[in-house]
Enzyme design. Structure first.
Site, short mmCIF file in Angstrom:
data_model
loop_
_atom_site.label_atom_id
_atom_site.label_comp_id
_atom_site.label_asym_id
_atom_site.label_seq_id
_atom_site.Cartn_x
_atom_site.Cartn_y
_atom_site.Cartn_z
N THR A 72 0.79 -1.24 0.00
CA THR A 72 0.00 0.00 0.00
C THR A 72 0.82 1.29 0.00
O THR A 72 0.64 2.14 -0.87
CB THR A 72 -0.95 -0.01 1.21
N HIS A 339 -0.95 -9.47 -0.65
CA HIS A 339 -0.31 -8.83 -1.80
C HIS A 339 1.06 -8.39 -1.34
O HIS A 339 1.38 -8.50 -0.16
CB HIS A 339 -1.15 -7.64 -2.27
#
Ligand SMILES: *[C@@H]1O[C@H](CO)[C@@H](O)[C@H](O)[C@H]1NC(C)=O
Ligand SMILES: *[C@@H]1O[C@H](CO)[C@@H](O)[C@H](O)[C@H]1NC(C)=O
Ligand SMILES: *[C@@H]1O[C@H](CO)[C@@H](O)[C@H](O)[C@H]1NC(C)=O
Ligand SMILES: *[C@@H]1O[C@H](CO)[C@@H](O)[C@H](O)[C@H]1NC(C)=O
Ligand SMILES: *[C@@H]1O[C@H](CO)[C@@H](O)[C@H](O)[C@H]1NC(C)=O
Ligand SMILES: *[C@@H]1O[C@H](CO)[C@@H](O)[C@H](O)[C@H]1NC(C)=O
Ligand SMILES: *[C@@H]1O[C@H](CO)[C@@H](O)[C@H](O)[C@H]1NC(C)=O
Ligand SMILES: [Zn+2]
Length: 476
Positions: A72, A339
């Site tokens: 992120t 992720h």
């Protein structure tokens, strides 16, 4: 015959001028929206009518290569700087800087130390230096003081604040007396639910539908505020998500003595800082430990990741294969979705859509790099771009070819006065210039065509000629 044609030429030129003059001068406004963890193919999982509405009247890029690591903070900082992680310095959500002797952690929201952010300058600061104002609704890093600045307007990060409240702020700033030209809006889902459920879960359907409804709400509010047709809306994300499983766990405790290293960041890219004199021992123990984990000495990190040249990248990194999880031991919980993996993997890729006066309609592009967004944003805002790793020419085809080019003002615009709208004069003279140029081009093209036909001594009827000269102009 000649006078008739001359007359028609001038009528055409006059028409073009008046059309050009009525063009909206607002095309330099941009609203950048990120739905965290919105994988590129979620658009097709369930009906997403609002996303498809944007695609139909705007542009869509099918495959966006984000940056390594596909986390992120690194990717959000790339979107607003155009730099790879090794260049902007936010190399992970959890970091240790051995020179500063300081830690950074998203887990504990220990992210407010300016020094971590100051290897780069984000776009909101450059925008403000160019004399404009920016507004940010919880975009990562926008409530951190960077190079002595905050966005002109911003919200303190608080994940409990609703999407509707964030949208309300954005609308307020765009419609205020001194409107912002750059808005940044962030929402935590579908990332949160993607981690919790795993992207393969059928329960992700309703989560994606909910995001589509949120986009619908944003569109509705923009229309209500008369912003929908005047601002350029860009909808993107930081990364995708892949399915994990308890069957695909790599436990570091099985291979390493806990006393020999510090685990700075965990999964899927474990950042390992061996203790004094323990480098070789740690590396040897880990190098061939597990077939689904690739271990790199810092200097061996592949060039294509643009990840090794930063002091915050630890001496050893271990990268898990897609869907594999690295843990210290199994007593730590794992998430069903994650992720951070190789940015070449399709499942790590985010969405990219845009709509607005600067963008083409119903246009699909095959691929772009996430680093290309930054020069595109600078172009739209008419501000100078700082050195970056993207390319404007790679994404120029997303823009309407016939729309007036935005002019980059290298000097600061005049100070804002209470009454007049800032920048109006510049944009009018800009429109005037384009109008005159277009008008002249039409007249010239008209005469060239006329004389060509005169030479061939076969002057066709006026309607045919109009059809003919329309062609090159449409392609301009
Ligand atoms: C680094 O900071 C820690 C406290 O966070 C301190 O104990 C240590 O001595 C510092 N190391 C150096 C080299 O300054
Ligand atoms: C975060 O937002 C919620 C909802 O608006 C509010 O109740 C809470 O007090 C806020 N927390 C902080 C620390 O401001
Ligand atoms: C895990 O490693 C095995 C053995 O090398 C390999 O066959 C498999 O494809 C790997 N899994 C992934 C997801 O790459
Ligand atoms: C697992 O690791 C954690 C630290 O990450 C530690 O607190 C815990 O004691 C470990 N459990 C076992 C069984 O080693
Ligand atoms: C959008 O483009 C596709 C082909 O690229 C075409 O089939 C479709 O009819 C177009 N839709 C609209 C509304 O123009
Ligand atoms: C992305 O960047 C790389 C390296 O600069 C370049 O080779 C590639 O063509 C770019 N991809 C696209 C789709 O523009
Ligand atoms: C990325 O951009 C920065 C800033 O211009 C530059 O220093 C760096 O060399 C670039 N990286 C690559 C791989 O081109
Ligand atoms: Zn996440």
């Amino acid at each position: 015959m000649t006078s008739k044609l001359l007359c028609a030429a001038f009528i055409l030129a006059a028409l073009t001028l008046s059309i050009t003059f009525s063009l909206q001068p607002d095309q330099q406004k941009v609203l950048l929206v990120s739905f965290d963890g919105f994988r590129w193919d979620y658009l097709y999982r369930v009906p997403t009518p609002h996303f498809h509405y944007v695609m139909k009247y705007g542009v869509h890029v099918k495959q966006v290569t984000n940056i390594f690591i596909t986390k992120t903070y690194p990717n959000h900082y790339t979107l607003v700087t155009g730099l790879f992680a090794e260049n902007h310095g936010i190399v992970a959500n959890d970091m240790f800087d051995p020179i500063l002797n300081k830690s950074f952690s998203l887990d504990t929201m220990n992210i407010y130390d300016s020094e971590f952010w100051e290897e780069a300058t984000p776009i909101w600061i450059t925008n403000q230096k160019a004399g404009h104002t920016s507004g940010a609704a919880m975009w990562p890093g926008t409530d951190v003081k960077i190079h002595e600045s905050f966005p002109t307007h911003y919200m303190l990060y608080n994940e409990s604040v609703s999407f509707e409240e964030r949208v309300a702020k954005i609308i307020e700033w765009f419609t205020s007396k001194e409107p912002i030209n750059l808005g940044l809006l962030y929402w935590e889902d579908p990332d949160d639910m993607g981690h919790h459920l795993g992207p393969d879960s059928p329960l992700m359907g309703p989560v994606i539908s909910d995001i589509d409804n949120k986009l619908g709400y944003l569109i509705q509010m923009l229309k209500k505020a008369n912003l929908w047709n005047t601002l350029n809306l860009i909808i993107t994300s930081d990364h995708g998500m892949t399915q994990c499983s308890e069957e695909r766990v790599i436990e570091l405790d099985q291979y390493l003595d806990k006393e020999h290293y510090l685990l700075i960041d965990q999964s899927p890219v474990a950042a390992i800082l061996p203790k004094e004199g323990k480098f070789d021992e740690v590396y040897e123990a880990l190098a061939h430990a597990h077939p689904n984990m690739t271990v790199y000495k810092k200097e061996e990190i592949p060039e294509r990741w643009h990840y090794k040249y930063n002091t915050r990248v630890q001496p050893i990194i271990a990268v898990a294969d897609e869907g594999w999880y690295i843990l210290q031991n199994k007593s730590e919980g794992l998430m069903l979705g994650n992720h951070g993996y190789d940015n070449a993997l399709a499942e790590m890729h985010p969405i990219f859509l845009a709509h607005g006066p600067a963008f083409r309609k119903n246009f699909t592009k095959a691929a772009m790099n996430a680093t290309d967004l930054y020069p595109l944003l600078c172009h739209l805002l008419g501000i100078p771009a700082l050195p970056h790793n993207g390319s404007l020419s790679s994404v120029q085809d997303l823009l309407r070819p016939t729309a007036p080019r935005t002019v980059t003002h290298t000097q600061s615009p005049p100070p804002h006065h209470g009454s007049g709208k800032p920048g109006e004069h510049e944009q009018e003279s800009n429109a005037y210039f384009i109008g005159v140029s277009l008008g002249s081009i039409i007249v010239i093209v008209f005469f060239i065509t006329f004389f060509k036909h005169l030479i061939r001594s076969q002057i066709p009827a006026l309607p045919d000629m109009q059809a003919e000269i329309a062609q090159p102009l449409l392609q301009a």
